[in-house]
Structure formats: C-alpha cells, structure tokens
Design an enzyme around this catalytic site. Sequence first.
Site, short mmCIF file in Angstrom:
data_model
loop_
_atom_site.label_atom_id
_atom_site.label_comp_id
_atom_site.label_asym_id
_atom_site.label_seq_id
_atom_site.Cartn_x
_atom_site.Cartn_y
_atom_site.Cartn_z
N ASP A 107 33.16 39.39 37.47
CA ASP A 107 33.44 39.11 38.87
C ASP A 107 33.82 37.66 39.10
O ASP A 107 33.32 36.76 38.42
CB ASP A 107 32.18 39.46 39.69
CG ASP A 107 32.37 39.26 41.17
OD1 ASP A 107 33.22 39.96 41.75
OD2 ASP A 107 31.68 38.39 41.75
N GLU A 117 38.26 40.06 37.05
CA GLU A 117 38.72 40.04 38.43
C GLU A 117 39.19 38.61 38.68
O GLU A 117 38.40 37.71 38.95
CB GLU A 117 37.59 40.41 39.40
CG GLU A 117 38.09 40.56 40.83
CD GLU A 117 37.20 39.92 41.87
OE1 GLU A 117 37.50 40.07 43.06
OE2 GLU A 117 36.22 39.25 41.50
#
Length: 746
Positions: A407, A460
Amino acid sequence: MSRSLLPGSPDPEIVALFQRAESADPFSVLGLHACADGWALRALLPGAQSVEALSPAGALIGPLARVDGSDLWCALLAARPDDGYRLRIDWGQGPQVLDDAYRFDSQLREGDRWLLAEGTHLRPYEALGAHPIDVGGSGGVRFAVWAPAARRVSVVGDFNGWDGRRHMMRLHPAAGVWEIFVPHVGEGDRYRFEILGADGQLRLKADPYANRAELRPGTASVVARLPAGVASSDQRRAANALNAPMSIYEVHLPSWRRGPEGRWLTYTELAERLVPYACDMGFTHLELLPVQEYPFDGSWGYQPTGLYAPTARHGEPADFKAFVEAAHAAGLGVILDWVPAHFPSDAHGLAQFDGTCLYEHADPREGYHPDWNTLIYNYGRTEVRNFLVGNALYWIERYGIDGLRVDAVASMLYRDYSRKAGEWVPNRDGGRENLEAIAFLRRMNQTIGVERPEALMMAEESTSFPGVSRPPSDDGLSGGLGFHTKWNMGWMNDTLRYFARDPVHRAWHQDELRFSIMYAFNENFVLPLSHDEVVHGKGSMLRKMPGDDWRRFANLRACYGWMWGHPGKKLLFMGNEFGQWDEWNADAALHWHLLDEGAPQQALHSGLQRLVRDLNRVLVHQPALHRLDFSSQGFGWLRHDDAAASVLAFERKADQADAPPVVVICHFTPEPRQAYRLGVPLAGAWQVLINTDDPVYGGSGLDLGHLVAEPVPSDGLAQSICLNLPPLATLMLVPLNRADAEAGDA
C-alpha cells in the site's frame, strides 16, 4: 528481620532499585548466586505471604525470608542444589509451586543475537516475540523484544498479575534485545511489555512480533505458536506467473457479508461462503484489505498495530490459515494488502517504543504523515528494515499467502509526498527521492524473489517513478524496485472520467481511453477498480455511469468489457460485480438483497453479475487475453480513430501458435450502428465470446448480423466483417474454426 541481618540480602540500594522495578540487570541479583558464605537464593514476589525452595522432586530445601519493607525474598544455602530448585509460594489463597524464571540461562541463540544486531536476520520473527518452548523439562515461553534505549523491560500478563516487578528481562546490549524465559506460561496467555523508557516514562506496549493479538478494544498480545511453514507449490507458482490469467476479487472481510445481528463472519464461515462464491464467479485470486491486527475499524486495516497477527475480528490465527488453505484447495489465490508505509501513533503500538523514536523518524518532516496522522518508518535503520522484510516473508512462508499488495508506495518513494515547501528534508544528494525507502523496497522484493519465487509482489504506486515492476540489480543497489506488477492508476482515472461523461460528449474525449496503450507495456500493470473508487463521496460504480437506469447498467457492462479486453491483470472490488447502488459502507454488509428474486431491477443486477462471471471464464480460457498482458506483441489496434462513433477495436494475441486471437470491439454510444465494417486478422467465420448487450446480461439483444470475414480490405487487413454494433456495448470475437481459418495479409 532487618535488611542488614538477613542472610543473602543484597545492599539496601539494590533492594530499593528492585522494589521500584528499575533494575536493568535483574539476572545479576535474582535467582541463585554464589556468595562468600555459600549460595544466595533471591526472588522478587510482590504479594507473596511465604516462600520456600523445593527440589524438583518436591523435597524442602529451605524457607526464604522477606527483606523488610520490600517484596524481595532471600535465603542463604550452604550448597548449590544439584538438580535445580522450584519455589513454593503462598499468595494467601493456598500454595503454588513454580519454576523460577531467574534460574534459566538465556534461551536466545548467539547466532540470532548477532543477526539481529546486524539487522540481517532473514526471519527475525523466529527469535523475537513470544515462543512456547521446553527447557530441561520445564514448559514456558521465551519472550524477546527489541528496545535498545530502554532502562528496564518487563513482560507482564495474566500469569504475573500484570506486575512489572515479577519478570524483569535481561538485556543483550549488542543487539538491543531484552529476553527472558518464563516457565508455566502457555498458549492463550495475554501479555504486554512494560518498558521504562529512556525518557523515564513507563509504557505498556504490545509485542511488535506477536503472532496473535487481543480483539479491540483490548490491546494485549496473546501467546501463540508460530504457524507451521508452508512449502512452495508448483501449482501456486503457475497461478501467480506473469503469463497466467489473473482476475482479483478485492474484499474487506468485515463487510463482505455479515452474520446474525450484524456480527462479523468467522474465518471458518468465510472459507465456507466467500471461497466458493469467488470461485463460482471465476476469479483467480482474492485480495484482502489488511488483516494484520488493527485497533480502529474505520481505518479498514490500513493502520495496523500488529503486523504479525491476523485480526481477531474473525477468529484465531489457525482459523485464518485454514481459510487460506481452503482457498488454495479450491484453486483460488490469496493476496494480502500490506502496509509498510506508515503506522498509527496508538499508545500500545510502535510509537516512542523505548522512550525514543525507535521505529519512526524523530524529525516530523520525515517521521509524520500529514494525510493520515500517522508515523513513518525509519527505513534507514537496519533493525526496522529487518522487521518489515521479515514480516513480508512471514505471511508467505507461514500462511502460504500468494503475494502482497504493498500500500501507498508513492508516499514512500518521495520525501515531499503531500508536503509543502519547508515541510520535508532533502535526501543526502539534495533530491526529493527517499533513498532509504527505495533501498528497503529493493531489498524486500529481492528477498522474496530469492526465498519464495512463486510469490507475487504488487505495488499500489500512482506516480511515474521508473522501473517499479522491473528487477533490481544483483546487489540490490540500483535498477528497478523489483515488484512483479503495479496498479495502473492512470488507466483507472482516465477510464472512470470517460465513462462518467454523457455519450454525446465522448467523441471529443476518445484519447482518455486510447492514451493508456501509449504506456501500457512500460510496467507490468494491474487494472484496478478498487475500494478507493467507491467511497468518500465518489459514488458506486453504477452511480458513476450516466443516463437512466438501463443506460447506467449498459455503460457499466461496456466498461467491464473494455477492462477485461485491455492488456493488464484485473482487479474488482466486492459489490462492483453486481452493481450495488450505494457507496461501500465498511460497517455493514454489501447489498446482496439486490439479487433476490422479485427485487427491483433484480434481472439487471443478476445480469451484470453473470457478465463478470463470464468475463472471468473467457479470460481464463483464452490465452490471447492473458499470456502477453505485459508485452506489446500481444496487442494491436484495429481501429482507434473513429471518435465520431466512439468505437475502439483491437486484437489480443498469445505467444502460442494454436491460440486464436481475440478481437475486442467497443461501442460507447447508445445508438446502434448498422452494417459497421471492420478489418479482422483472419478470414472465415467468427463467433461471439462476449456481447455485453446480450439479453442474458440485461442488454437489448440487437442482432449482430452475419459474422463471416469477407475479402474486403479494411483497416490495413485483407478481410473484414460487417456487423451491427449494439448500443453501449463491448464485443469479444474469436475465429469459429481456428484450424480452417486462413491468415490475411497485414
């Protein structure tokens, strides 16, 4: 009896230090020690009424006496007990016989201490944390925690009344690690570390390496054995390969479905319900929003405090492992969202862990994240990198996780991310790149690549940082970051912007779709329609679409056809597959009632769900749609310049001689187009794989016409088909008989 007359008693100053629980070296005083008059046996036992020393067989060795005004008990023995000793303690409710933690030597191996000091321990979770072991027939738990600046560290828990004087730990100075073996402690016991920090403040901290944690609002760690290792699998390696079909179902476990009275489903229930549902829908992988323990439900798991512990919201660690095993048994991969970019400042977490900024940067310009009010890891500290790299490997090796979606990578790569001028510190070269974070990511991906090459590492990452999904150099000091894939945020933003437009305006915005092919093969991209796109006022996927209800569904079906035809792996957030009207609500289940017989527009919701199922099956069974997702050799435009009609057409190809091409035709206006001629790569008849306008999906069912390629040149090809384009639809066509088809001239 006065302190000065009590045999075996240490100096009064030392007694006072122990009474205040401020000793940094308890093993030098407590336990059995040789002295001038024999052997001094000492134990710090707050609350004890009487204490006796026994042989392992139960014979009385002798009583211990309390040092006046303290909780220290002492005895002077003439000889050292040959087989050790135990303590019989009367707490005022009857006697209890216990092994003394201070009669055991260090159970932390010298090799582990050396690697921890270097920050190069490949599996630090095997040394640090709480580990049930047996020492000379005495069962208990070895506790170890990294807190180099602490003045004193104790382990406290159910087993010692949460009293920090009972089990003060020994320090291994070179590694900065405190350690103790506590007999009689076992699996399921709650514990924390009580840390007297370098700043003189007393803190209760959860174990950073705990394998299990208490359910919020509790913050204690729970003793649990390391899960048994999971061997590499050729089957999972093939399923995670870059040329394999990949359609990912992104799931937030607490809100996918709910049980009676709105409770969370257990891992066992999720294995019984989520796994077969995802398989029936044709998805190849699940991606779970973070399951590492977290205190705040509203963070969705993206502010974890227990990186090594599956959240207790759904059950115990063994239950989570069984969930993963059930997914694999069904042929379904499991990817975890993983958050090494930041951590929350909760008092029981990593912040100011030993009274210093141990895991985070001290300077808020480096260590504070303004977007999320969280703290940023100090990637330049070897022990911190070791903690994170070891954690990545832990989930793959111990739970059999197929891979990690990392993330907020963009926030890690740049020191000025989301900061104004003057709010960030340049790197050593004066630039904005976070060189330490880059080195960490390379090391992490290189470690996973060497130790578990079947695992998939996904970023990401929303910037144009080069080489995110390219390998690092052999020494890990240069080259790419080493991820296998990267989320294509540009494709997502452009696609959603285009489809939100009224079709009457789309002719002037065709580049919003065409542009993605300009860079589609610069990285190994995943096409994400994730949770972030259906929350915080952005509207559900269905609400984003223009027009009346029928056109909304038609637009969304056409959008999914475009997505599944486009090069790149696929990711769809839960609820998007059946067109939930409302935004995602993390505090409630998805609106499954929309699929119930008799529900308003049930046929349209069920039709959309069936389309996603069929798109996944076509993706899996057509090599042209997945084998060359990351190569320009697998894609060719057939028509990209008919903006006036809002038509795009392209060919997908495989690297296998017997794999037929797939032609994808997208028409993004609501007016049917009759007798539309388009060049195709092969002569002969073509058949429909997907028609998003098919009545089974809720479409109009427009007759496409006779799909036979005629020797009429078009689009630079020797043959073409003449078909009727349905409204707001995507078609996927494949040669009817590949063996008899003749290749046309390009």
